[in-house]
Design a protein around this motif. Structure first.
Motif, PDB file in Angstrom:
ATOM      1  N   ALA A  70      26.349 -99.456  74.509  1.00  0.00           N
ATOM      2  CA  ALA A  70      27.345-100.035  73.613  1.00  0.00           C
ATOM      3  C   ALA A  70      27.781 -99.082  72.506  1.00  0.00           C
ATOM      4  CB  ALA A  70      26.792-101.315  72.984  1.00  0.00           C
ATOM      5  N   GLY A  71      26.988 -98.090  72.198  1.00  0.00           N
ATOM      6  CA  GLY A  71      27.290 -97.198  71.083  1.00  0.00           C
ATOM      7  C   GLY A  71      26.397 -97.533  69.909  1.00  0.00           C
ATOM      8  N   ALA A  72      26.159 -96.553  69.059  1.00  0.00           N
ATOM      9  CA  ALA A  72      25.210 -96.723  67.950  1.00  0.00           C
ATOM     10  C   ALA A  72      25.671 -97.767  66.943  1.00  0.00           C
ATOM     11  CB  ALA A  72      24.984 -95.380  67.258  1.00  0.00           C
ATOM     12  N   GLU A  73      26.934 -97.723  66.554  1.00  0.00           N
ATOM     13  CA  GLU A  73      27.445 -98.670  65.549  1.00  0.00           C
ATOM     14  C   GLU A  73      27.460-100.096  66.086  1.00  0.00           C
ATOM     15  OE1 GLU A  73      28.601 -99.925  61.913  1.00  0.00           O
ATOM     16  OE2 GLU A  73      28.043 -97.873  62.444  1.00  0.00           O
ATOM     17  N   THR A  74      27.871-100.252  67.320  1.00  0.00           N
ATOM     18  CA  THR A  74      27.925-101.588  67.921  1.00  0.00           C
ATOM     19  C   THR A  74      26.523-102.139  68.131  1.00  0.00           C
ATOM     20  OG1 THR A  74      29.949-100.926  69.050  1.00  0.00           O
ATOM     21  CG2 THR A  74      28.879-102.895  69.855  1.00  0.00           C
ATOM     22  N   GLN A  91      23.306-111.232  71.811  1.00  0.00           N
ATOM     23  CA  GLN A  91      23.421-111.957  70.543  1.00  0.00           C
ATOM     24  C   GLN A  91      24.069-111.034  69.514  1.00  0.00           C
ATOM     25  OE1 GLN A  91      22.191-115.195  70.043  1.00  0.00           O
ATOM     26  NE2 GLN A  91      23.274-115.128  68.107  1.00  0.00           N
ATOM     27  N   CYS A  92      25.154-111.482  68.898  1.00  0.00           N
ATOM     28  CA  CYS A  92      25.885-110.667  67.924  1.00  0.00           C
ATOM     29  C   CYS A  92      25.617-111.156  66.509  1.00  0.00           C
ATOM     30  CB  CYS A  92      27.376-110.715  68.221  1.00  0.00           C
ATOM     31  SG  CYS A  92      27.777-110.076  69.857  1.00  0.00           S
ATOM     32  N   TRP A  97      31.977-109.699  65.470  1.00  0.00           N
ATOM     33  CA  TRP A  97      31.389-108.726  66.388  1.00  0.00           C
ATOM     34  C   TRP A  97      31.366-109.263  67.808  1.00  0.00           C
ATOM     35  CZ3 TRP A  97      30.870-103.780  66.149  1.00  0.00           C
ATOM     36  CH2 TRP A  97      30.802-103.161  64.893  1.00  0.00           C
ATOM     37  N   ALA A  98      31.138-110.555  67.976  1.00  0.00           N
ATOM     38  CA  ALA A  98      31.161-111.142  69.313  1.00  0.00           C
ATOM     39  C   ALA A  98      32.556-111.021  69.924  1.00  0.00           C
ATOM     40  CB  ALA A  98      30.730-112.607  69.259  1.00  0.00           C
ATOM     41  N   THR A  99      33.585-111.248  69.111  1.00  0.00           N
ATOM     42  CA  THR A  99      34.962-111.115  69.589  1.00  0.00           C
ATOM     43  C   THR A  99      35.274-109.665  69.935  1.00  0.00           C
ATOM     44  OG1 THR A  99      35.594-112.985  68.196  1.00  0.00           O
ATOM     45  CG2 THR A  99      37.369-111.588  69.019  1.00  0.00           C
ATOM     46  N   GLN A 100      34.837-108.747  69.105  1.00  0.00           N
ATOM     47  CA  GLN A 100      35.067-107.325  69.362  1.00  0.00           C
ATOM     48  C   GLN A 100      34.408-106.894  70.674  1.00  0.00           C
ATOM     49  OE1 GLN A 100      36.999-105.320  67.627  1.00  0.00           O
ATOM     50  NE2 GLN A 100      36.544-103.508  68.847  1.00  0.00           N
ATOM     51  N   LEU A 101      33.185-107.354  70.915  1.00  0.00           N
ATOM     52  CA  LEU A 101      32.492-106.997  72.145  1.00  0.00           C
ATOM     53  C   LEU A 101      33.121-107.666  73.367  1.00  0.00           C
ATOM     54  CD1 LEU A 101      28.787-106.916  71.000  1.00  0.00           C
ATOM     55  CD2 LEU A 101      30.143-105.023  71.833  1.00  0.00           C
ATOM     56  N   ARG A 102      33.690-108.861  73.194  1.00  0.00           N
ATOM     57  CA  ARG A 102      34.391-109.494  74.309  1.00  0.00           C
ATOM     58  C   ARG A 102      35.595-108.654  74.725  1.00  0.00           C
ATOM     59  NH1 ARG A 102      33.727-114.392  71.146  1.00  0.00           N
ATOM     60  NH2 ARG A 102      31.828-115.370  71.909  1.00  0.00           N
ATOM     61  N   MET A 103      36.238-108.003  73.766  1.00  0.00           N
ATOM     62  CA  MET A 103      37.370-107.139  74.095  1.00  0.00           C
ATOM     63  C   MET A 103      36.907-105.848  74.782  1.00  0.00           C
ATOM     64  SD  MET A 103      40.110-107.488  71.042  1.00  0.00           S
ATOM     65  CE  MET A 103      39.246-108.080  69.600  1.00  0.00           C
ATOM     66  N   PHE A 126      28.648-112.921  75.358  1.00  0.00           N
ATOM     67  CA  PHE A 126      28.433-112.531  73.965  1.00  0.00           C
ATOM     68  C   PHE A 126      28.372-113.792  73.114  1.00  0.00           C
ATOM     69  CE2 PHE A 126      30.707-108.943  75.894  1.00  0.00           C
ATOM     70  CZ  PHE A 126      29.781-107.959  75.684  1.00  0.00           C
ATOM     71  N   GLN A 127      27.295-113.930  72.343  1.00  0.00           N
ATOM     72  CA  GLN A 127      27.095-115.100  71.486  1.00  0.00           C
ATOM     73  C   GLN A 127      27.204-114.696  70.029  1.00  0.00           C
ATOM     74  OE1 GLN A 127      23.162-116.401  72.445  1.00  0.00           O
ATOM     75  NE2 GLN A 127      23.853-117.667  74.162  1.00  0.00           N
ATOM     76  N   GLY A 128      27.812-115.558  69.253  1.00  0.00           N
ATOM     77  CA  GLY A 128      27.833-115.367  67.810  1.00  0.00           C
ATOM     78  C   GLY A 128      26.550-115.919  67.215  1.00  0.00           C
TER      79      GLY A 128
END
Length: 151
Positions: A70-74, A91-92, A97-103, A126-128
Motif C-alpha cells: 500500500a505504501g508507507a504513508e497509506t 481497517q482504516c 482513508w477508507a474512501t481513498q483506499l477504495r479508489m 475497506f472499513q472505516g
C-alpha cells in the motif's frame, strides 16, 4: 485331490506366473540419476506444495508486507485485519482513508495478484472506524425494538 481341482495346484501357478523383467537398480548406485542433493529452499517449497500450505503462507506474507503493497504513508493509516473466503479486510483510521483506499483498489489488487498469486485474494473490503450503534448483536431485528412501547 478335491482341493487341487477347486483351487488348482499351487506349484502349477508358479510356473504360469509372469516373470518380472530384470531392471538395474539405479537408485542404489552412488552418483546415479536422481541422487544429486537438493537445496533447502527447493525441499521446503516442495514440502509446502505437497502439504497444501502455499495459500496460508502466501496470505501471511501478504499481511506482513502491507507497507510495501500500500505504501508507507497509506500503511500508517490502515491495517489489514484478516483474510476470509478470499476477501482481504483492511481497517482504516478514518472514513476518508477508507474512501481513498477504495479508489486505489484496482492498483492494490493488481499488485497483490502479481506478487502473491497463491494467496487467493478475490476482493478487498475497506472499513472505516467502528461507530457506536443501537444494534445489540449479529441477530438483532430491524425496527425500533424496545423503544416503541414508550407511548
Amino acid at each position: 485331490m478335491r482341493f487341487k481341482d477347486v483351487f488348482g495346484d499351487p506349484n502349477a501357478r508358479r510356473s504360469r506366473a509372469r516373470k518380472r523383467p530384470k531392471t538395474e537398480n539405479a537408485s542404489s548406485v552412488p552418483f546415479g540419476k536422481g541422487r544429486d542433493p537438493h537445496g533447502l529452499g527447493d525441499t521446503i517449497a516442495s514440502l509446502t506444495m505437497q502439504l497444501g500450505w502455499n495459500s496460508p503462507l502466501a496470505q501471511s506474507s501478504l499481511l506482513d508486507s502491507w507497507t510495501e503493497i500500500a505504501g508507507a504513508e497509506t500503511a500508517k493509516h490502515s491495517t489489514p485485519v484478516g483474510i476470509e473466503d478470499g476477501v482481504l479486510t483492511v481497517q482504516c483510521e478514518s472514513t476518508a482513508w477508507a474512501t481513498q483506499l477504495r479508489m486505489m483498489r484496482v492498483d492494490i489488487m493488481t499488485h497483490i495478484a502479481t506478487r502473491y498469486p497463491d494467496a487467493g485474494i478475490t476482493s478487498i473490503r475497506f472499513q472505516g472506524p467502528n461507530a457506536p450503534s443501537w444494534k445489540k448483536g449479529p441477530r438483532s431485528i430491524p425496527g425500533r425494538g424496545p423503544r416503541d412501547t414508550y407511548g
